[in-house]
Enzyme design. Structure first.
Site, mmCIF file in Angstrom:
data_model
loop_
_atom_site.group_PDB
_atom_site.id
_atom_site.type_symbol
_atom_site.label_atom_id
_atom_site.label_comp_id
_atom_site.label_asym_id
_atom_site.label_seq_id
_atom_site.Cartn_x
_atom_site.Cartn_y
_atom_site.Cartn_z
ATOM 1 N N GLU A 25 31.700 48.121 34.623
ATOM 2 C CA GLU A 25 33.091 48.723 35.140
ATOM 3 C C GLU A 25 34.306 48.324 34.338
ATOM 4 O O GLU A 25 33.954 47.259 33.578
ATOM 5 C CB GLU A 25 33.081 48.360 36.832
ATOM 6 N N HIS A 45 48.600 40.170 33.002
ATOM 7 C CA HIS A 45 48.919 40.310 31.879
ATOM 8 C C HIS A 45 47.847 39.302 30.774
ATOM 9 O O HIS A 45 47.147 39.722 29.775
ATOM 10 C CB HIS A 45 50.365 39.790 31.232
#
Lengths: 374, 296
Positions: free
Chosen positions: B212, B251
């Protein structure tokens, strides 16, 4: 759990990481008092969790009280889900750096990253100038060592005079990461001021949700969510993300939910939400349905294939919800796995045709939603 | 034959007297698993389904030789339970629980590497060698999923595994071993570390990878194929191809991987390495047919 900038800076200040003078205000009327304390020029920073605040006009440099009022009004009316406005002294910037700490899942260490070019999106830096990103890994059982941090700062070319304070700052940042069990701590930009000081220009901290039980000072409230449905789902421990389509998803298991999401998109449907009621939530079908009913959907697509998350228990919840809540939308269900025969019997009792095939269920749901969209 | 686990493997269950622990211990024994001992502090002298219980792992292994341990403990105790198993010299551990704190998981990964142990999990249904033995919870009575055969399966997901494995069986195949490496951000064993075992297993003809979005594990598999560490056919299915950037993908998470982590990138990496990539669950079966039929 992502923290707001003002909270990150409070945690920085507690451990003596230098941060600019600042005041948090709740409404524009508190502006005069805040600017009296901070002085001009100052920066108005909307306290929202999403990135790209500068581009969205949610950060403004102001030089007079009139300008401050004007910009504050604009930000308060524009920003959604804002937890106050930070009024912060404007720094005299010489350079902007980047530093962060996160987990390295391959080696089982913490990873500190630093770059001499901060202030811009770190993903841009990684793409364009990856050679300027420097990394060290830290064994949690040994803890961080000053030589590692010093080495990192020399690698990134920090001015010799700043190595001492820089080393202390990064050691402290590691302690923020460890003490609060963060997934991520990031200072971007880490500012070098014109008078030669280091200061955290921004602060991003994300606390590991799985460790929140050890950190009761972080309480989940509505402020951390974009809408009521997401907050309500979070309170139940149900993962939920809002989109703008008309096919509601209620699936079990993150992998299967992602796959159904892909299939709906592939076949030309529009997803209204991601809702995952597998794992420990498999008995919460009724609650999940209540959340779905807050959403304006044309059809509800339920797909499960559970092991511990028993199909019959999920079907019981669906039947109960059908009877008590009387949802206004049609339901397409492929509920399979442990106890599926009983589950299918239960679904038939409320006139839901129990499907076996996931793709077939997706195609049927799209047809019921009014067919393939442009 | 199978990997990691077969019916002779001597299994210990930590947390054996709990509700889930005792329930699934019975199922594991019914399936053929050689469960030889259990641990729950304060319960020494009792037994669960005929399996003797000890206060500590050390006391258990002093009395009964053990090769592998299965942890039925809550996530906040997973780190301790793993350290206890490693200290007692156990080299195969499966951890099922969902919700291990990240900082604990980092230390667990480090400890597993240092001990030279294969620790599978957390956030997994466990591992099953079809028709022989299982450590974890699988509804092995679902015949359209849990059928013995010659396909190795490794996965990051529970319910998606049932979905995909059903397609493998529908196409006329079955599984040799199914290894649930789990859905946590820090899996204690990574896909690429399982591959050499499937490579060596004479009863595995091909591997199905169920992956995934996020992380770099699928890219590592592509590297292993490129470097000829794994040379059998591999079919991959990855969930989350059309997902917008997930909330879990911060991030710094994305940056470590420098452009890796999206399903599209993973699919390209796998295809470039020579793996077959299914766009939809149904294609896993047809892709297996295409490669394995041509081999016969």
């Amino acid at each position: 759990m992502k923290l707001f900038e003002y909270q990150a800076k409070e945690l920085f200040e507690q451990i003596q990481i230098p941060v600019p003078n600042r005041v948090l205000i709740e409404n524009p009327e508190e502006m005069a008092k805040a600017t009296d304390e901070i002085g001009f020029p100052c920066v108005l920073k909307a306290q929202v969790l999403q990135g790209g605040r500068g581009k969205a006009g949610l950060i403004k440099l102001v030089s007079t009280i009139d300008e401050a009022h004007l910009q504050a009004e604009a930000i308060f009316s524009k920003a959604q889900n804002m937890s106050g406005l930070l009024i912060e002294e404007a720094l005299q910037i010489d350079k902007e750096l980047y530093v962060s700490i996160t987990a390295d899942p391959v080696s089982g260490t913490a990873m500190m990253m630093a770059c001499s070019e901060g202030g811009i999106d770190i993903e841009e830096i990684a793409k364009n100038i990856p050679e300027k990103i420097h990394k060290i890994t830290i064994d949690l059982s040994q803890g961080i060592q000053t030589y590692q941090v010093r080495g990192l700062l020399y690698e990134m070319g920090l001015d010799d005079r700043l190595i001492g304070t820089g080393t202390k700052l990064l050691m402290d940042l590691y302690h923020v990461f460890r003490n609060h069990e963060a997934e991520l701590v990031e200072i971007n930009p880490l500012i070098v001021t014109k008078d030669g000081k280091l200061m955290a220009g921004d602060g991003k901290i994300s606390i590991d949700d799985n460790a929140l039980f050890r950190h009761p000072q972080f309480q989940v409230t509505r402020a951390y969510y974009e809408n009521d449905a997401e907050f309500e789902a979070a309170e139940e421990g149900i993962p939920y993300i809002q989109f703008d389509g008309d096919i509601g998803l209620m699936c079990a298991g993150a992998g299967l939910t992602n796959t159904v999401f892909d299939l709906v998109n592939d076949y030309g449907g529009n997803v209204a939400n991601y809702l995952e009621f597998g794992g420990p939530n498999y008995h919460k079908a009724k609650k999940a349905m209540e959340i779905m009913m807050k959403n304006d959907i044309k059809v509800l697509l339920i797909v499960t294939f559970g092991t511990i998350a028993r199909a019959d228990v999920m079907a019981e919840g669906i039947v109960e919800a059908m009877k008590e809540l009387n949802p206004p939308f049609p339901i397409v269900a492929a509920v399979r796995g442990t106890g599926e025969e009983k589950a299918h019997e239960l679904l038939r009792s409320v006139n839901i045709d129990p499907l076996i095939d996931t793709e077939q269920a997706v195609i049927k749901a799209i047809a019921l939603s009014g067919g393939v969209k442009q | 034959m199978s990997i990691i686990l077969d019916q002779s493997t001597r299994v210990l269950v930590q947390g054996i007297t709990g509700k889930e622990g005792s329930f699934w211990t019975k199922h594991m024994i019914d399936y053929g698993t050689n469960v030889v001992a259990g641990v729950t502090p304060g319960r020494e002298g009792q037994n669960v389904a005929g399996v003797p219980v000890f206060h500590t792992v050390k006391r258990a292994v002093r009395n009964i030789p053990v090769e592998a341990s299965l942890l039925f403990v809550p996530p906040r105790f997973a780190k301790e339970a793993l350290f206890e198993a490693l200290e007692a010299g156990i080299k195969k551990v499966v951890i099922l629980c969902d919700g291990i704190p990240l900082h604990d998981a980092i230390q667990m990964r480090k400890a597993a590497i240092s001990a030279g142990a294969m620790v599978i999990g957390g956030n997994t249904s466990g591992i099953i060698s079809m028709g022989q033995a299982m450590m974890g919870f699988f509804p092995y009575w679902l015949e359209r999923v849990y059928k013995p055969g010659r396909i190795g399966i490794m996965t990051r997901s529970g319910s998606l595994t049932n979905e995909i494995t059903a397609e493998v069986v529908r196409a006329g195949f079955g599984a040799s071993s199914l290894i649930g490496i789990g859905g946590d951000p820090v899996p204690l064993t990574r896909f690429a570390e399982v591959l050499p075992l499937f490579e060596e297993d004479p009863n595995t003809d091909a591997v199905v990878l169920i992956g995934e979005l996020g992380g770099t594990m699928e890219e590592e598999v592509a590297e292993a194929i490129e470097n000829k560490i794994f040379t059998k056919p591999l079919v991959a299915f990855l969930g989350g191809r059309t997902a917008p950037k997930g909330k879990k993908m911060g991030h710094a998470g994305a940056i470590i991987t420098a452009g890796k982590g999206t399903v599209k990138d993973k699919m390209i990496a796998l295809k470039n390495a020579g793996a077959l990539v299914a766009e939809r669950p149904r294609q896993v079966g047809t892709l297996l047919e295409s490669i394995l039929a041509s081999k016969i």
